[in-house]
Write a protein that holds these residues in place. Structure first.
Motif, PDB file in Angstrom:
ATOM      1  N   LEU A  48       0.845  -1.191   0.000  1.00 21.29           N
ATOM      2  CA  LEU A  48       0.000   0.000   0.000  1.00 21.29           C
ATOM      3  C   LEU A  48       0.878   1.238   0.000  1.00 21.29           C
ATOM      4  CD1 LEU A  48      -2.317  -1.320   2.816  1.00 21.29           C
ATOM      5  CD2 LEU A  48      -3.111  -0.902   0.490  1.00 21.29           C
ATOM      6  N   GLU A  49       0.628   2.128  -0.933  1.00 19.56           N
ATOM      7  CA  GLU A  49       1.336   3.401  -0.965  1.00 19.56           C
ATOM      8  C   GLU A  49       0.567   4.395  -0.105  1.00 19.56           C
ATOM      9  OE1 GLU A  49       4.154   4.012  -2.193  1.00 19.56           O
ATOM     10  OE2 GLU A  49       4.540   2.638  -3.870  1.00 19.56           O
ATOM     11  N   ARG A  50       1.251   4.962   0.908  1.00 17.09           N
ATOM     12  CA  ARG A  50       0.622   5.963   1.763  1.00 17.09           C
ATOM     13  C   ARG A  50       1.079   7.337   1.318  1.00 17.09           C
ATOM     14  NH1 ARG A  50       2.373   0.725   3.391  1.00 17.09           N
ATOM     15  NH2 ARG A  50       1.576   0.170   5.468  1.00 17.09           N
ATOM     16  N   GLY A  51       0.157   8.218   1.066  1.00 18.96           N
ATOM     17  CA  GLY A  51       0.519   9.563   0.647  1.00 18.96           C
ATOM     18  C   GLY A  51      -0.448  10.586   1.191  1.00 18.96           C
ATOM     19  N   THR A  56      -3.190   3.998  -1.794  1.00 13.41           N
ATOM     20  CA  THR A  56      -3.410   3.322  -3.073  1.00 13.41           C
ATOM     21  C   THR A  56      -2.741   1.955  -3.046  1.00 13.41           C
ATOM     22  OG1 THR A  56      -1.453   4.381  -4.038  1.00 13.41           O
ATOM     23  CG2 THR A  56      -3.585   5.463  -4.406  1.00 13.41           C
ATOM     24  N   LEU A  57      -3.277   1.036  -3.819  1.00 11.02           N
ATOM     25  CA  LEU A  57      -2.707  -0.313  -3.919  1.00 11.02           C
ATOM     26  C   LEU A  57      -1.544  -0.321  -4.908  1.00 11.02           C
ATOM     27  CD1 LEU A  57      -5.782  -2.729  -4.160  1.00 11.02           C
ATOM     28  CD2 LEU A  57      -3.975  -2.824  -2.436  1.00 11.02           C
ATOM     29  N   THR A  58      -0.475  -1.020  -4.560  1.00 11.26           N
ATOM     30  CA  THR A  58       0.585  -1.277  -5.529  1.00 11.26           C
ATOM     31  C   THR A  58       0.184  -2.486  -6.373  1.00 11.26           C
ATOM     32  OG1 THR A  58       1.769  -2.807  -4.070  1.00 11.26           O
ATOM     33  CG2 THR A  58       2.295  -0.458  -3.867  1.00 11.26           C
ATOM     34  N   GLY A  59       0.994  -2.800  -7.375  1.00 14.85           N
ATOM     35  CA  GLY A  59       0.717  -3.979  -8.185  1.00 14.85           C
ATOM     36  C   GLY A  59       0.716  -5.247  -7.349  1.00 14.85           C
ATOM     37  N   ALA A  60       1.689  -5.351  -6.435  1.00 12.60           N
ATOM     38  CA  ALA A  60       1.745  -6.515  -5.556  1.00 12.60           C
ATOM     39  C   ALA A  60       0.541  -6.534  -4.622  1.00 12.60           C
ATOM     40  CB  ALA A  60       3.049  -6.499  -4.750  1.00 12.60           C
ATOM     41  N   GLY A  61       0.131  -5.352  -4.172  1.00 10.34           N
ATOM     42  CA  GLY A  61      -1.033  -5.273  -3.293  1.00 10.34           C
ATOM     43  C   GLY A  61      -2.299  -5.737  -3.979  1.00 10.34           C
TER      44      GLY A  61
END
Length: 282
Positions: A48-51, A56-61
């Motif tokens: 998960l990308e925290r901003g 948002t979900l990453t590809g792996a997520g």
């Protein structure tokens, strides 16, 4: 990975917000954040990308979200089927059959009658589902066997037997100019002014974008069509029992629909085997 971690991750991945996910899970946010961080360290990747604009979900997520849902469904299914097996052992055997409400009614009636006539038949509990829900009900263990319809339902991961193939018809308000035609083209129905196709819910409960009305069941659909607010393209067997104010017109160029009986490949239920045998004999 533990099922607790997977549940935590799915909640955050679906909410895309740690606070809402924590509230949904009934826990505080710090232990949820620690659990997700620990999961990422163990897997060696960011899920998960925290901003500043949110999560948002990453590809792996995205991959883990898909796999985690399947894994949690399998755990839930194992629990439900074990409980049903325990009930059967106490003298209350039953098999649960999932079917789409308003579809395959004649086939379903014949199937239940044919199975009831078999030696050793047990009670059949029928669960009537909304469009596309039968596969999910079968995957999560709420049903032992299901009637599915290709290409609409996902049969991935199930054992299946084809039962019936049919064309599709357009359901229109009686009196509509197209209702007097011997047949119509699919393109004519999908772009009718003032009669949009309905929007059915996705597995997550949301609806796709579009002008059509939101519809959850067959009764809603037929009433909206009779009121002149929508049209639909459905399997030919769906024309049986249509009420007043509706007309069915064949759509020869629409994809054919195949009704299948489906069950988990690891099933060892003699009741499921009996239902499949009765269905294929029809």
């Amino acid at each position: 990975m533990e099922t607790r971690e997977l549940r935590y991750f799915v909640a955050v991945a679906e909410e895309l917000h740690f606070g809402r996910a924590a509230q949904r899970l009934g826990i505080s946010q710090p232990p949820l954040s620690r659990a997700i961080g620990g999961l990422e360290r163990r897997l060696g990747t960011v899920l998960l990308e925290r901003g500043s604009r949110g999560v948002t979900l990453t590809g792996a997520g995205a991959v883990l979200l898909r796999e985690a849902r399947a894994a949690l469904d399998a755990v839930e299914a194992a629990e439900r089927r074990t409980r049903r097996a325990a009930l059967a052992a106490t003298g209350s055997p039953a098999v649960v059959l999932a079917a789409k409400a308003g579809a395959s009614g004649e086939l379903l009636a014949k199937l239940l009658d044919a199975y009831a006539a078999e030696r050793g038949a047990v009670a059949v509990d029928v669960v009537l589902c909304g469009p596309g829900e039968q596969a999910e009900v079968l995957r999560n263990g709420r049903a032992d066997v299901a009637l599915l319809h290709r290409p609409f339902d996902d049969t991935t991961g199930f054992d299946t037997e084809d039962l019936h193939t049919e064309g599709q018809v357009a359901i229109l308000p009686a009196g509509h100019p197209l209702s007097a035609r011997p047949h119509v083209r699919l393109a004519e129905v999908t772009d009718l002014p003032g009669l949009p196709l309905p929007r059915w819910p996705r597995p997550d409960g949301t609806f796709p974008d579009g002008p059509g009305p939101k519809v959850r069941d067959h009764t809603q659909l037929t009433q909206l069509i009779a009121l002149g607010r929508a049209c639909a393209v459905i399997p030919e067997s769906g024309r049986i029992g249509l009420g007043e104010g509706l007309a069915a017109v064949p759509v020869p160029d629409a994809p054919v629909v195949t009704t299948v009986i489906a069950w988990p490949p690891h099933s060892r239920s003699t009741a499921v085997a009996g239902l499949v045998r009765a269905a294929t004999s029809l």
